[in-house]
Design an enzyme around this catalytic site. Sequence first.
Site, mmCIF file in Angstrom:
data_model
loop_
_atom_site.group_PDB
_atom_site.id
_atom_site.type_symbol
_atom_site.label_atom_id
_atom_site.label_comp_id
_atom_site.label_asym_id
_atom_site.label_seq_id
_atom_site.Cartn_x
_atom_site.Cartn_y
_atom_site.Cartn_z
ATOM 1 N N SER A 10 10.553 2.527 45.619
ATOM 2 C CA SER A 10 9.880 1.397 44.968
ATOM 3 C C SER A 10 10.726 0.752 43.880
ATOM 4 C CB SER A 10 8.511 1.829 44.423
ATOM 5 O OG SER A 10 7.676 2.217 45.488
ATOM 6 N N ASN B 55 17.752 -0.589 52.962
ATOM 7 C CA ASN B 55 17.263 0.070 54.178
ATOM 8 C C ASN B 55 16.150 -0.798 54.765
ATOM 9 O OD1 ASN B 55 16.205 1.736 56.141
ATOM 10 N ND2 ASN B 55 15.304 3.213 54.708
ATOM 11 N N TRP B 56 16.487 -1.519 55.813
ATOM 12 C CA TRP B 56 15.506 -2.454 56.399
ATOM 13 C C TRP B 56 14.437 -1.745 57.219
ATOM 14 C CZ3 TRP B 56 18.503 -7.280 58.668
ATOM 15 C CH2 TRP B 56 19.309 -7.836 57.659
ATOM 16 N N LYS B 57 14.645 -0.475 57.505
ATOM 17 C CA LYS B 57 13.721 0.296 58.350
ATOM 18 C C LYS B 57 13.489 -0.451 59.683
ATOM 19 C CE LYS B 57 11.693 2.056 54.145
ATOM 20 N NZ LYS B 57 10.703 2.921 53.566
ATOM 21 N N GLU C 19 15.518 10.335 46.466
ATOM 22 C CA GLU C 19 14.355 9.510 46.790
ATOM 23 C C GLU C 19 13.089 10.375 46.722
ATOM 24 O OE1 GLU C 19 15.460 5.819 49.143
ATOM 25 O OE2 GLU C 19 15.100 7.388 50.595
ATOM 26 N N GLY D 178 14.223 -0.087 49.884
ATOM 27 C CA GLY D 178 13.498 -0.338 51.130
ATOM 28 C C GLY D 178 12.883 -1.724 51.124
ATOM 29 N N GLY D 179 11.602 -1.804 50.795
ATOM 30 C CA GLY D 179 10.842 -3.055 50.872
ATOM 31 C C GLY D 179 11.539 -4.240 50.221
ATOM 32 N N GLY E 47 7.852 3.391 49.139
ATOM 33 C CA GLY E 47 6.882 2.464 49.725
ATOM 34 C C GLY E 47 5.511 2.508 49.076
ATOM 35 N N GLU F 252 11.370 9.635 55.979
ATOM 36 C CA GLU F 252 10.592 9.256 57.166
ATOM 37 C C GLU F 252 11.123 9.981 58.405
ATOM 38 O OE1 GLU F 252 11.015 5.046 56.573
ATOM 39 O OE2 GLU F 252 9.806 5.210 54.762
ATOM 40 N N HIS G 46 16.586 10.565 55.680
ATOM 41 C CA HIS G 46 15.518 9.804 55.031
ATOM 42 C C HIS G 46 14.203 10.562 55.202
ATOM 43 C CE1 HIS G 46 12.664 6.648 54.092
ATOM 44 N NE2 HIS G 46 13.654 6.047 53.458
HETATM 45 C C1 PEP Z 1 13.462 3.768 51.250
HETATM 46 O O1 PEP Z 1 12.837 3.670 52.295
HETATM 47 O O2 PEP Z 1 14.552 4.356 51.230
HETATM 48 C C2 PEP Z 1 12.886 3.190 50.053
HETATM 49 C C3 PEP Z 1 13.433 3.466 48.908
HETATM 50 O O3 PEP Z 1 11.776 2.385 50.238
HETATM 51 P P1 PEP Z 1 11.040 1.501 49.136
HETATM 52 O O4 PEP Z 1 12.104 0.856 48.280
HETATM 53 O O5 PEP Z 1 10.251 0.513 49.899
HETATM 54 O O6 PEP Z 1 10.200 2.439 48.326
#
Ligand code: PEP
Length: 252
Positions: free
Chosen positions: A215, A9-11, A169, A236-237, A175, A99, A97
């Site tokens: 994470s 997920n590049w956001k 999640e 994500g990141g 994040g 967010e 998600h």
């Molecule tokens: C996400 O945004 O779905 C996610 C899992 O982010 P991160 O891996 O950065 O915690």
Amino acid sequence: MRKIIVAGNWKMNKAFHEADDLVFDIVKHIDKNGANGVEVVICPPFPYLELATDITENDGVFVGAQNVSNQESGAYTGEISAMMLKSIEVKYCIVGHSERRKYFNESNQFLSEKVNICLKHEIIPIFCCGEVLEERNSGNHFDVVKNQLTESLFHLEAKDFKKVVIAYEPVWAIGTGVTATSEQAQEMHVFIRNLIEENYNKRIANDTSILYGGSCNPQNAKELFANPDVDGGLIGGASLKADDFYKIIDSF
Ligand code: PEP
């Protein structure tokens, strides 16, 4: 047989040329090394989806959107429809998600409409669920996740539910650099699988891919993915750097 999936997920990140480079790097790596049975999915921002579907065509890497409108078409300025996504060969769409829930007030009911419209247009929803820290600390995490799944997914007929991918999640892990322990992830994934069995049947429960997100990185992916009920990750990141993303894919 359930699929093992690693989805990035590049956001809201990357300029066009950076997105172009990252898709190429991922495709090159999969071409050279294979994906070890993992379905690799990348979810770039909307303006790069067509670029991504063009580059990944026939390469064992699939493309997902990060969001979709709950409406079919028409006067909804700024929205992107499931039909549009389908028309550029997007295979998956992240729905719910945390967010989107937090910053755009997306409710379970509203998300059920997005799930429905994805399925109608043959796009696979990656449905996100998970509790915030206060809910975990007060011991309500199982109830929260049960409620999210009940209100957004369990209205589906079995034939449609079978197409859905779930991503657990925990919001406190997204994040933050704080990952759920392997035991916490496995425990919730088993809980989700049992709920699916109660609402559908054992076979569907066994066949549903349940991803972990929060994470996840090259250091902890192997341990998280070693759990029998963790069928991959929503990343994500760490999906923004090609090397980290490969290492996570290669953790299976
Ligand atoms: C996400 O945004 O779905 C996610 C899992 O982010 P991160 O891996 O950065 O915690």
